[in-house]
Design a protein around this motif. Sequence first.
Motif, short mmCIF file in Angstrom:
data_model
loop_
_atom_site.label_atom_id
_atom_site.label_comp_id
_atom_site.label_asym_id
_atom_site.label_seq_id
_atom_site.Cartn_x
_atom_site.Cartn_y
_atom_site.Cartn_z
N ALA A 15 0.83 -1.21 0.00
CA ALA A 15 0.00 0.00 0.00
C ALA A 15 0.86 1.25 0.00
O ALA A 15 0.57 2.23 -0.71
N ALA A 16 1.94 1.24 0.80
CA ALA A 16 2.81 2.41 0.87
C ALA A 16 3.55 2.63 -0.45
O ALA A 16 3.63 3.76 -0.97
N LEU A 17 4.08 1.55 -1.03
CA LEU A 17 4.81 1.69 -2.29
C LEU A 17 3.89 2.11 -3.43
O LEU A 17 4.31 2.83 -4.34
N ALA A 18 2.63 1.68 -3.37
CA ALA A 18 1.68 2.05 -4.42
C ALA A 18 1.47 3.55 -4.52
O ALA A 18 1.17 4.07 -5.59
N THR A 19 1.66 4.27 -3.40
CA THR A 19 1.51 5.73 -3.43
C THR A 19 2.59 6.38 -4.29
O THR A 19 2.43 7.53 -4.71
N ARG A 20 3.65 5.65 -4.56
CA ARG A 20 4.74 6.13 -5.42
C ARG A 20 4.73 5.46 -6.78
O ARG A 20 5.70 5.60 -7.53
N GLY A 21 3.69 4.69 -7.08
CA GLY A 21 3.62 3.99 -8.36
C GLY A 21 4.54 2.80 -8.45
O GLY A 21 4.92 2.37 -9.54
N ILE A 22 4.88 2.20 -7.30
CA ILE A 22 5.77 1.04 -7.25
C ILE A 22 4.92 -0.20 -6.96
O ILE A 22 4.09 -0.19 -6.05
N ASN A 23 5.13 -1.26 -7.72
CA ASN A 23 4.35 -2.49 -7.58
C ASN A 23 5.06 -3.49 -6.67
O ASN A 23 6.29 -3.59 -6.70
N PHE A 24 4.28 -4.24 -5.90
CA PHE A 24 4.85 -5.18 -4.92
C PHE A 24 4.18 -6.54 -5.06
O PHE A 24 2.96 -6.65 -5.16
N ILE A 25 5.01 -7.59 -5.09
CA ILE A 25 4.56 -8.98 -5.17
C ILE A 25 5.16 -9.74 -4.00
O ILE A 25 6.37 -9.65 -3.75
N ASP A 26 4.33 -10.47 -3.24
CA ASP A 26 4.92 -11.38 -2.25
C ASP A 26 4.97 -12.77 -2.87
O ASP A 26 3.97 -13.32 -3.32
N ALA A 27 6.19 -13.32 -2.94
CA ALA A 27 6.42 -14.59 -3.63
C ALA A 27 7.42 -15.43 -2.84
O ALA A 27 8.53 -15.70 -3.32
N PRO A 28 7.06 -15.85 -1.62
CA PRO A 28 7.98 -16.67 -0.83
C PRO A 28 8.27 -17.99 -1.53
O PRO A 28 7.44 -18.50 -2.30
N VAL A 29 9.44 -18.53 -1.28
CA VAL A 29 9.94 -19.67 -2.06
C VAL A 29 10.23 -20.88 -1.18
O VAL A 29 10.48 -20.77 0.02
N SER A 30 10.20 -22.04 -1.81
CA SER A 30 10.62 -23.31 -1.20
C SER A 30 11.62 -23.97 -2.12
O SER A 30 11.58 -23.79 -3.34
N GLY A 31 12.50 -24.75 -1.52
CA GLY A 31 13.50 -25.45 -2.33
C GLY A 31 14.91 -25.27 -1.83
O GLY A 31 15.83 -25.95 -2.29
N GLY A 32 15.11 -24.35 -0.89
CA GLY A 32 16.42 -24.17 -0.29
C GLY A 32 17.45 -23.59 -1.23
O GLY A 32 17.17 -23.28 -2.39
N PRO A 33 18.69 -23.46 -0.74
CA PRO A 33 19.76 -22.89 -1.56
C PRO A 33 20.00 -23.64 -2.87
O PRO A 33 20.30 -23.03 -3.90
N LYS A 34 19.84 -24.98 -2.83
CA LYS A 34 20.05 -25.74 -4.07
C LYS A 34 18.99 -25.37 -5.11
O LYS A 34 19.28 -25.25 -6.30
N GLY A 35 17.75 -25.20 -4.66
CA GLY A 35 16.68 -24.80 -5.57
C GLY A 35 16.90 -23.41 -6.13
O GLY A 35 16.60 -23.15 -7.30
#
Length: 311
Positions: A123-143
């Motif tokens: 919401a805060a970044l959107a006030t500056r026209g910046i887009n935000f995606i939450d994309a947490p990952v699985s697979g560890g360092p090898k992945g």
Amino acid sequence: MTTTVGVIGLGNMGGGIAATLARHDFPVFGFDLSQAARDRAAATGVTPVNSLNELLEKVDVVILSLPKAEHVERLCLGGEDAPVSDAAEDHHKAESLLALARPGLIVIDTTTSTPETSRKVAAALATRGINFIDAPVSGGPKGAASGSMSMVIGAEDEVLASAMPVLEAMSGSRVHVGRCGAGNVAKIANNMLAACHLISTAEAVAMAARAGVSPEKLLEGVNAGSGRSGASQVMFPNWVINKAYDSGFTMGLMRKDVGLASDLAQQLGMELPLANAVAQLWNESRATLDDSEDFCAIVQRTDPTLFGHGA
């Protein structure tokens, strides 16, 4: 037009992500407060920079790979512990994406954070026209290093479409689970299950071993049946049975994630007895297992003789 990518946080996960993207011919710039981390990234084709501002001047997409939600908030919105430039004259200036990023930037956060933090930052970044995606990952360092990790994604459809070429290059599978914040809800649920499965699988393996069935054969049977899980299929064969305990994911990080699940259930007014019991076991393990130990070492609490390093 080639998309230029910046990676902030060049540790086990972020360093692998940056190297993977560079291998896919994206121009990649990397920033980390650690000079050693920047040097390691440089050896993989990533161009290190010395400040957040320098990175933001060069990139179209920023990927965050940070330890905790509070680090994401401080980096994005500012605060006492926001990163500072390496340049001595700039050391007094806290930097943030909100203050320095230009409109149109896409921020992809791979941190296992909280849905509240993701929504607040978005919401805060959107006030500056910046887009935000939450994309947490699985697979560890090898992945991360191989580009085979999985992602659960919270984003608006049009923003996700714009970021997809980068996401496809850095991961093997992607599931869009909803709007911003939904990715972290899904990741918290996933890690709650992983925390449960490690302990329940350890108990099953220990029981079978006591009854005369080898761990290897027990796992072969379980993995052919309905009791299989990521613990039985991946964690035990790769890091437990061989006593390697080198997954790259620590006890401290899993304790943090278990705590996130407990906090979310409490916020929702839910009583989850099994999750509560597992959270208590992970908390009690502090007595014998340091935060720096591999997270798979939790199984040693079930049977130190069977699963211990010296067994």
